[in-house]
Design a protein around this motif. Structure first.
Motif, PDB file in Angstrom:
ATOM      1  N   GLY A 327       3.964  18.145  -1.720  1.00  0.00           N
ATOM      2  CA  GLY A 327       2.854  18.117  -2.658  1.00  0.00           C
ATOM      3  C   GLY A 327       3.160  17.369  -3.944  1.00  0.00           C
ATOM      4  O   GLY A 327       2.597  17.683  -5.003  1.00  0.00           O
ATOM      5  N   ALA A 328       4.034  16.385  -3.863  1.00  0.00           N
ATOM      6  CA  ALA A 328       4.412  15.628  -5.061  1.00  0.00           C
ATOM      7  C   ALA A 328       3.265  14.717  -5.504  1.00  0.00           C
ATOM      8  O   ALA A 328       2.556  14.139  -4.681  1.00  0.00           O
ATOM      9  CB  ALA A 328       5.655  14.792  -4.766  1.00  0.00           C
ATOM     10  N   ASP A 329       3.114  14.600  -6.802  1.00  0.00           N
ATOM     11  CA  ASP A 329       2.029  13.803  -7.373  1.00  0.00           C
ATOM     12  C   ASP A 329       2.511  12.370  -7.626  1.00  0.00           C
ATOM     13  O   ASP A 329       2.647  11.931  -8.774  1.00  0.00           O
ATOM     14  CB  ASP A 329       1.530  14.450  -8.662  1.00  0.00           C
ATOM     15  CG  ASP A 329       0.313  13.727  -9.234  1.00  0.00           C
ATOM     16  OD1 ASP A 329      -0.367  13.024  -8.453  1.00  0.00           O
ATOM     17  OD2 ASP A 329       0.057  13.859 -10.444  1.00  0.00           O
ATOM     18  N   VAL A 330       2.771  11.644  -6.537  1.00  0.00           N
ATOM     19  CA  VAL A 330       3.186  10.239  -6.641  1.00  0.00           C
ATOM     20  C   VAL A 330       2.420   9.439  -5.600  1.00  0.00           C
ATOM     21  O   VAL A 330       1.932   9.989  -4.606  1.00  0.00           O
ATOM     22  CB  VAL A 330       4.709  10.059  -6.418  1.00  0.00           C
ATOM     23  CG1 VAL A 330       5.498  10.737  -7.518  1.00  0.00           C
ATOM     24  CG2 VAL A 330       5.135  10.596  -5.063  1.00  0.00           C
ATOM     25  N   ASP A 331       2.309   8.146  -5.831  1.00  0.00           N
ATOM     26  CA  ASP A 331       1.579   7.282  -4.900  1.00  0.00           C
ATOM     27  C   ASP A 331       2.347   7.124  -3.592  1.00  0.00           C
ATOM     28  O   ASP A 331       3.586   7.106  -3.564  1.00  0.00           O
ATOM     29  CB  ASP A 331       1.358   5.899  -5.513  1.00  0.00           C
ATOM     30  CG  ASP A 331       0.412   5.934  -6.699  1.00  0.00           C
ATOM     31  OD1 ASP A 331      -0.455   6.829  -6.725  1.00  0.00           O
ATOM     32  OD2 ASP A 331       0.551   5.058  -7.581  1.00  0.00           O
ATOM     33  N   LEU A 332       1.598   7.005  -2.488  1.00  0.00           N
ATOM     34  CA  LEU A 332       2.201   6.733  -1.195  1.00  0.00           C
ATOM     35  C   LEU A 332       2.541   5.253  -1.082  1.00  0.00           C
ATOM     36  O   LEU A 332       1.770   4.392  -1.511  1.00  0.00           O
ATOM     37  CB  LEU A 332       1.253   7.115  -0.061  1.00  0.00           C
ATOM     38  CG  LEU A 332       0.849   8.588   0.076  1.00  0.00           C
ATOM     39  CD1 LEU A 332      -0.043   8.770   1.306  1.00  0.00           C
ATOM     40  CD2 LEU A 332       2.066   9.497   0.162  1.00  0.00           C
ATOM     41  N   VAL A 333       3.695   4.956  -0.485  1.00  0.00           N
ATOM     42  CA  VAL A 333       4.043   3.571  -0.189  1.00  0.00           C
ATOM     43  C   VAL A 333       3.105   3.022   0.869  1.00  0.00           C
ATOM     44  O   VAL A 333       2.659   1.876   0.814  1.00  0.00           O
ATOM     45  CB  VAL A 333       5.508   3.478   0.286  1.00  0.00           C
ATOM     46  CG1 VAL A 333       5.823   2.077   0.815  1.00  0.00           C
ATOM     47  CG2 VAL A 333       6.461   3.848  -0.843  1.00  0.00           C
TER      48      VAL A 333
END
Length: 388
Positions: A327-333
């Motif tokens: 559930g990390a709030d970072v963009d997907l590659v």
């Protein structure tokens, strides 16, 4: 001092600190040294930065005190690799040979013919064996006053301590995807949305991002690699997937080299005075064999690079899987393949995802250690199958 628009520094993407150091050295003799080590992860632009620095050192057209105007003959020929006082080594083989390094040392001893310096750029300094590096040591340690060495490597640890201790290090970072996308739009006329997707998929590797943005087949090949992760359900699937990846790498390596190999062979035969269809005299066969051996080494390097890129793409996929699971709030590659990411995230635990990433990392190490590609990939693919 900062680089301005329309200069040789324009394509050094997302590296303001490194550009500042190199620009100051090119403009201020007190900040200049004669041996440099440019490091950074693949795609960060090491060779681009090295050539921009070389162009700035030779620049004759600057009017504002910022070397590297990008317009004068010295700048344009340096960037094109045709300046008479520039030597660039960018090997496509597994290693840089000791004979190639000896030729560089000879070139480094020559006085510049038209420029301020004789600049020697070694784009793959990490591909030199220890014995080869030791041959280079004295020339890097005590170069002629007119010579500048610019060595490039992924990290300082990839170069022997005896070399790196004699160089000034300039570290590049992974550029932000948006900066890479902006370059693709400005330089190649790419669609902005496609450019950003390509930059993210390439993990800011400028060359790969450009290929993905321009080549639909490259995007299709990458999609096929990512689908491997979802397709493996058991050992037979894993063995088949590994075989397919190796065959694709062989085919891509052959496609990239076959035309060039034929051209090089034809040029050699002409240089040796052998006409088409003529029998090669025995005393000349060693030269043909040397060319063929070099071409085989180049094909091997190309195949390894293709396979390694496939594994990096798989790593990026499982990185995204872990992001979703935690559930990390970072963009997907791999935002364009969110369905594959979500499917894999549902079918595994974070611990299993980490183990799969470890298996891919191990396969990359084995491949670099000359393990047979099929064996390395079979072990990796088996570790990617669902557990339990």
């Amino acid at each position: 001092m900062t680089a301005t628009s329309g200069t040789v520094w324009d394509d050094v993407v997302g590296q303001p600190d490194a550009v500042r150091v190199l620009l100051r050295a090119a403009s201020d003799p007190a900040a200049m040294t004669h041996a440099w080590l440019v490091t950074g992860p693949p795609g960060s632009g090491r060779s681009v930065a090295a050539r921009a620095f070389a162009a700035a050192l030779q620049c004759t057209g600057s009017t504002d005190g910022t070397p590297g105007c990008g317009r004068c003959q010295a700048c344009t020929t340096t960037l094109a690799g045709t300046h008479p006082d520039l030597t660039v080594v960018a090997t496509e083989k597994v290693v840089i040979t000791i004979d190639e390094v000896r030729d560089l040392i000879t070139a480094a001893a020559r006085t510049p013919s038209v420029g301020r310096y004789r600049v020697i750029v070694v784009e793959d300094a990490d591909r030199m064996a220890e014995r080869t590096t030791n041959v280079l040591l004295k020339s890097v340690e005590e170069p002629p006053s007119h010579t500048v060495w610019v060595l490039c490597a992924p990290s300082v640890q990839d170069v022997l301590p005896t070399i790196r201790s004699r160089c000034r290090a300039v570290a590049l970072r992974v550029p932000p995807p948006q900066d890479v996308a902006d370059l693709l739009v400005r330089r190649d006329g790419a669609d902005p949305d496609l450019a950003l997707d390509a930059a993210r998929a390439a993990q800011s590797h400028v060359g790969l991002a450009r290929r993905l943005a321009r080549d639909p087949e490259a995007r299709s090949r990458r999609t096929a690699v990512l689908e491997v992760a979802r397709r493996i359900r058991g050992v037979p699937d894993a063995v088949l997937a590994a075989s397919e990846l190796v065959e694709v790498a062989k085919a891509e390596a052959a496609a990239a080299t076959v035309e060039r190999d034929a051209t090089e062979k034809a040029e050699l035969m002409r240089a040796l005075g052998v006409g088409e269809g003529d029998t090669l005299p025995p005393k000349l066969r060693s030269q043909l064999k040397q060319l063929e051996d070099d071409q085989k080494r180049r094909a091997t390097r190309r195949q390894r690079d293709v396979l390694d890129r496939a594994m990096v793409d798989l790593l990026s996929l499982y990185r995204d899987v872990l992001v979703v699971q935690l559930g990390a709030d970072v963009d997907l590659v791999n935002a364009a393949h969110a369905d594959v990411v979500r499917s894999l995230a549902r079918d595994a635990t974070p611990e299993q995802t980490v183990r799969r990433m470890d298996a891919i990392g191990t396969a990359r190490e084995r491949l670099e250690g000359n393990v047979a590609p099929l064996l390395a990939l079979e072990a990796m693919a088996i570790a990617l199958r669902p557990q339990g």
